[in-house]
Design a protein around this motif. Structure first.
Motif, PDB file in Angstrom:
ATOM      1  N   ASP A   2      20.563 -20.217   0.864  1.00 24.14           N
ATOM      2  CA  ASP A   2      20.327 -20.747   2.203  1.00 24.14           C
ATOM      3  C   ASP A   2      19.116 -20.097   2.878  1.00 24.14           C
ATOM      4  OD1 ASP A   2      22.617 -22.390   2.058  1.00 24.14           O
ATOM      5  OD2 ASP A   2      23.887 -20.680   2.594  1.00 24.14           O
ATOM      6  N   GLN A   3      18.746 -18.889   2.435  1.00 25.78           N
ATOM      7  CA  GLN A   3      17.659 -18.157   3.085  1.00 25.78           C
ATOM      8  C   GLN A   3      16.314 -18.578   2.495  1.00 25.78           C
ATOM      9  OE1 GLN A   3      20.283 -16.796   1.632  1.00 25.78           O
ATOM     10  NE2 GLN A   3      21.367 -15.457   3.076  1.00 25.78           N
ATOM     11  N   ILE A   4      15.407 -19.022   3.350  1.00 30.45           N
ATOM     12  CA  ILE A   4      14.077 -19.447   2.906  1.00 30.45           C
ATOM     13  C   ILE A   4      13.302 -18.284   2.305  1.00 30.45           C
ATOM     14  CG2 ILE A   4      13.110 -19.053   5.201  1.00 30.45           C
ATOM     15  CD1 ILE A   4      12.043 -21.784   2.713  1.00 30.45           C
ATOM     16  N   SER A   5      13.530 -17.064   2.794  1.00 29.46           N
ATOM     17  CA  SER A   5      12.805 -15.898   2.264  1.00 29.46           C
ATOM     18  C   SER A   5      13.169 -15.655   0.801  1.00 29.46           C
ATOM     19  CB  SER A   5      13.113 -14.652   3.103  1.00 29.46           C
ATOM     20  OG  SER A   5      14.509 -14.415   3.175  1.00 29.46           O
ATOM     21  N   ILE A   6      14.445 -15.848   0.441  1.00 36.69           N
ATOM     22  CA  ILE A   6      14.856 -15.678  -0.960  1.00 36.69           C
ATOM     23  C   ILE A   6      14.184 -16.722  -1.834  1.00 36.69           C
ATOM     24  CG2 ILE A   6      16.819 -15.787  -2.554  1.00 36.69           C
ATOM     25  CD1 ILE A   6      18.576 -14.607  -0.473  1.00 36.69           C
ATOM     26  N   MET A   7      14.125 -17.958  -1.344  1.00 39.98           N
ATOM     27  CA  MET A   7      13.482 -19.022  -2.112  1.00 39.98           C
ATOM     28  C   MET A   7      12.014 -18.709  -2.364  1.00 39.98           C
ATOM     29  SD  MET A   7      15.003 -22.386  -0.157  1.00 39.98           S
ATOM     30  CE  MET A   7      16.632 -22.379   0.593  1.00 39.98           C
ATOM     31  N   VAL A   8      11.306 -18.265  -1.313  1.00 44.47           N
ATOM     32  CA  VAL A   8       9.871 -17.966  -1.438  1.00 44.47           C
ATOM     33  C   VAL A   8       9.655 -16.817  -2.420  1.00 44.47           C
ATOM     34  CG1 VAL A   8       7.845 -17.123  -0.197  1.00 44.47           C
ATOM     35  CG2 VAL A   8       9.307 -18.850   0.848  1.00 44.47           C
ATOM     36  N   ILE A   9      10.448 -15.749  -2.288  1.00 43.20           N
ATOM     37  CA  ILE A   9      10.308 -14.607  -3.188  1.00 43.20           C
ATOM     38  C   ILE A   9      10.553 -15.033  -4.633  1.00 43.20           C
ATOM     39  CG2 ILE A   9      11.335 -12.391  -3.867  1.00 43.20           C
ATOM     40  CD1 ILE A   9      11.888 -11.885  -0.888  1.00 43.20           C
ATOM     41  N   ALA A  10      11.585 -15.850  -4.867  1.00 42.98           N
ATOM     42  CA  ALA A  10      11.901 -16.300  -6.225  1.00 42.98           C
ATOM     43  C   ALA A  10      10.762 -17.125  -6.817  1.00 42.98           C
ATOM     44  CB  ALA A  10      13.195 -17.114  -6.219  1.00 42.98           C
ATOM     45  N   VAL A  11      10.189 -18.019  -6.009  1.00 45.98           N
ATOM     46  CA  VAL A  11       9.082 -18.854  -6.479  1.00 45.98           C
ATOM     47  C   VAL A  11       7.862 -18.004  -6.820  1.00 45.98           C
ATOM     48  CG1 VAL A  11       7.401 -20.612  -5.797  1.00 45.98           C
ATOM     49  CG2 VAL A  11       9.827 -20.968  -5.331  1.00 45.98           C
ATOM     50  N   VAL A  12       7.488 -17.092  -5.913  1.00 45.82           N
ATOM     51  CA  VAL A  12       6.296 -16.261  -6.126  1.00 45.82           C
ATOM     52  C   VAL A  12       6.477 -15.350  -7.331  1.00 45.82           C
ATOM     53  CG1 VAL A  12       4.855 -14.443  -5.137  1.00 45.82           C
ATOM     54  CG2 VAL A  12       5.611 -16.349  -3.708  1.00 45.82           C
ATOM     55  N   VAL A  13       7.627 -14.680  -7.420  1.00 48.41           N
ATOM     56  CA  VAL A  13       7.874 -13.757  -8.533  1.00 48.41           C
ATOM     57  C   VAL A  13       7.896 -14.506  -9.862  1.00 48.41           C
ATOM     58  CG1 VAL A  13       9.576 -12.206  -9.580  1.00 48.41           C
ATOM     59  CG2 VAL A  13       9.082 -12.049  -7.135  1.00 48.41           C
ATOM     60  N   SER A  14       8.552 -15.665  -9.907  1.00 49.83           N
ATOM     61  CA  SER A  14       8.642 -16.413 -11.162  1.00 49.83           C
ATOM     62  C   SER A  14       7.265 -16.864 -11.644  1.00 49.83           C
ATOM     63  CB  SER A  14       9.559 -17.630 -10.996  1.00 49.83           C
ATOM     64  OG  SER A  14       9.039 -18.545 -10.047  1.00 49.83           O
ATOM     65  N   VAL A  15       6.414 -17.321 -10.718  1.00 50.05           N
ATOM     66  CA  VAL A  15       5.064 -17.752 -11.120  1.00 50.05           C
ATOM     67  C   VAL A  15       4.231 -16.555 -11.573  1.00 50.05           C
ATOM     68  CG1 VAL A  15       2.908 -18.779 -10.314  1.00 50.05           C
ATOM     69  CG2 VAL A  15       5.084 -19.800  -9.664  1.00 50.05           C
ATOM     70  N   LEU A  16       4.363 -15.413 -10.906  1.00 53.69           N
ATOM     71  CA  LEU A  16       3.640 -14.211 -11.323  1.00 53.69           C
ATOM     72  C   LEU A  16       4.079 -13.755 -12.711  1.00 53.69           C
ATOM     73  CD1 LEU A  16       3.541 -12.103  -8.014  1.00 53.69           C
ATOM     74  CD2 LEU A  16       1.673 -13.371  -9.091  1.00 53.69           C
ATOM     75  N   VAL A  17       5.392 -13.821 -12.964  1.00 58.72           N
ATOM     76  CA  VAL A  17       5.895 -13.455 -14.293  1.00 58.72           C
ATOM     77  C   VAL A  17       5.351 -14.419 -15.347  1.00 58.72           C
ATOM     78  CG1 VAL A  17       7.965 -13.308 -15.730  1.00 58.72           C
ATOM     79  CG2 VAL A  17       7.977 -12.323 -13.443  1.00 58.72           C
ATOM     80  N   MET A  18       5.348 -15.723 -15.035  1.00 60.35           N
ATOM     81  CA  MET A  18       4.817 -16.706 -15.977  1.00 60.35           C
ATOM     82  C   MET A  18       3.322 -16.486 -16.208  1.00 60.35           C
ATOM     83  SD  MET A  18       6.743 -20.327 -15.193  1.00 60.35           S
ATOM     84  CE  MET A  18       6.393 -20.373 -13.447  1.00 60.35           C
ATOM     85  N   LEU A  19       2.617 -16.060 -15.166  1.00 58.89           N
ATOM     86  CA  LEU A  19       1.185 -15.811 -15.284  1.00 58.89           C
ATOM     87  C   LEU A  19       0.910 -14.634 -16.214  1.00 58.89           C
ATOM     88  CD1 LEU A  19      -1.638 -16.607 -14.244  1.00 58.89           C
ATOM     89  CD2 LEU A  19      -1.326 -14.961 -12.391  1.00 58.89           C
ATOM     90  N   LEU A  20       1.747 -13.600 -16.132  1.00 58.28           N
ATOM     91  CA  LEU A  20       1.537 -12.395 -16.929  1.00 58.28           C
ATOM     92  C   LEU A  20       2.122 -12.502 -18.335  1.00 58.28           C
ATOM     93  CD1 LEU A  20       2.339  -9.714 -14.196  1.00 58.28           C
ATOM     94  CD2 LEU A  20       0.080 -10.398 -15.048  1.00 58.28           C
ATOM     95  N   ALA A  21       3.199 -13.298 -18.475  1.00 59.82           N
ATOM     96  CA  ALA A  21       3.903 -13.327 -19.771  1.00 59.82           C
ATOM     97  C   ALA A  21       4.250 -14.737 -20.200  1.00 59.82           C
ATOM     98  CB  ALA A  21       5.163 -12.470 -19.672  1.00 59.82           C
ATOM     99  N   SER A  22       3.386 -15.700 -19.907  1.00 60.69           N
ATOM    100  CA  SER A  22       3.696 -17.091 -20.233  1.00 60.69           C
ATOM    101  C   SER A  22       3.893 -17.303 -21.732  1.00 60.69           C
ATOM    102  CB  SER A  22       2.586 -18.010 -19.705  1.00 60.69           C
ATOM    103  OG  SER A  22       1.337 -17.641 -20.250  1.00 60.69           O
ATOM    104  N   LYS A  23       3.041 -16.675 -22.539  1.00 57.67           N
ATOM    105  CA  LYS A  23       3.134 -16.849 -23.989  1.00 57.67           C
ATOM    106  C   LYS A  23       4.435 -16.264 -24.531  1.00 57.67           C
ATOM    107  CE  LYS A  23       0.661 -16.014 -28.313  1.00 57.67           C
ATOM    108  NZ  LYS A  23      -0.539 -15.383 -28.944  1.00 57.67           N
ATOM    109  N   SER A  24       4.782 -15.046 -24.088  1.00 60.20           N
ATOM    110  CA  SER A  24       6.003 -14.389 -24.570  1.00 60.20           C
ATOM    111  C   SER A  24       7.251 -15.154 -24.141  1.00 60.20           C
ATOM    112  CB  SER A  24       6.065 -12.949 -24.041  1.00 60.20           C
ATOM    113  OG  SER A  24       4.948 -12.212 -24.464  1.00 60.20           O
ATOM    114  N   ILE A  25       7.247 -15.654 -22.889  1.00 62.71           N
ATOM    115  CA  ILE A  25       8.399 -16.410 -22.395  1.00 62.71           C
ATOM    116  C   ILE A  25       8.587 -17.691 -23.190  1.00 62.71           C
ATOM    117  CG2 ILE A  25       9.323 -17.672 -20.407  1.00 62.71           C
ATOM    118  CD1 ILE A  25       7.853 -15.640 -18.629  1.00 62.71           C
TER     119      ILE A  25
END
Length: 244
Positions: free
Chosen positions: A151-174
């Motif tokens: 329900d919290q917009i801050s949690i949604m934003v953090i999840a989106v930003v962190v997930s994209v950063l992780v994909m950016l750094l480790a897209s091949k491994s994932i």
């Protein structure tokens, strides 16, 4: 930011980040396909910009959906129940997740025929335009999933930003991990069905405690991780027997 003191919110954030990463695998694959049409020296920049556009598209859709979710006044009545703008988003989003996840599960059991396609060199700008359009399409399921889970917009934003950063750094491994363990993607699609049903129920004013949903997801992931470890151990033992 009161959710910082809530263990349930941290579980929701961790689960949502993992789901966002798995749901972003298809996006990474399509970006890689489009980027492969560029000269080698431009591919890394295009991939990074593409994932940046993916994050921007998700955040814009997230804020748009969150604004619509605040429309609680009844628009019309269905079977004696008032349906608001928020209810329409929840029901429509739930149906979208059900259809998409069912379609993806069905496609997972189909064997595609090998085809040979000629590689066409594209311009940097045209590739970025195609990536931007695809990002909007592929962002729908991840954004609706976020809205359905927390329900919290801050949690949604953090999840989106962190997930994209992780994909950016480790897209091949994932991508390699998900390819090596296809049951992970199947589990994520099953989660989408669960979230879709929850969204539809919420749209008809049937409250489903999210704690039960989080527990079911965490339990399923734990069992699947044990299965992956057991399969690897079994394969190692079989290999040792053959060598012995």
């Amino acid at each position: 930011m009161e959710w910082l003191a809530s263990p349930e919110a941290w579980v929701a954030l961790s689960t949502l980040i993992a789901l966002e990463i798995v749901l972003g695998i298809d996006n990474i694959i399509f970006i890689s396909i489009l980027v492969s049409r560029l000269p080698v020296h431009q591919r890394d920049n295009a991939r990074r910009i593409g994932l940046g556009l993916a994050m921007l598209a998700r955040l814009l859709l997230l804020f748009a959906l969150t604004w619509v979710m605040g429309l609680t006044a009844d628009v019309f009545h269905l079977l004696g129940e008032g349906i608001s703008g928020r209810d329409m988003i929840l029901i429509g989003g739930g149906l979208f997740l059900l259809m998409k996840s069912t379609h993806e599960i069905h496609n997972s059991f189909e064997v595609g025929e090998d085809s040979t396609t000629s590689v066409v060199v594209a311009s940097f700008g045209s590739v970025l335009v195609q990536i931007a359009i695809l990002d909007i399409v592929f962002s729908l399921d991840s954004v609706i999933t976020a809205v359905g889970m927390v329900d919290q917009i801050s949690i949604m934003v953090i999840a989106v930003v962190v997930s994209v950063l992780v994909m950016l750094l480790a897209s091949k491994s994932i991508a390699e991990f998900v390819d090596a363990n296809p049951t992970i993607k199947m589990l994520a699609l099953a989660f989408l069905i669960l979230i879709g049903v929850t969204l539809i129920a919420e749209g008809f004013d049937v409250h489903v405690p999210k704690g039960y949903v989080y527990f079911a997801m965490a339990f399923s992931v734990s069992v699947e991780l044990l299965n992956i470890r057991l399969r690897k151990r079994t394969q190692t033992m079989k290999l040792q027997k053959k060598l012995g």
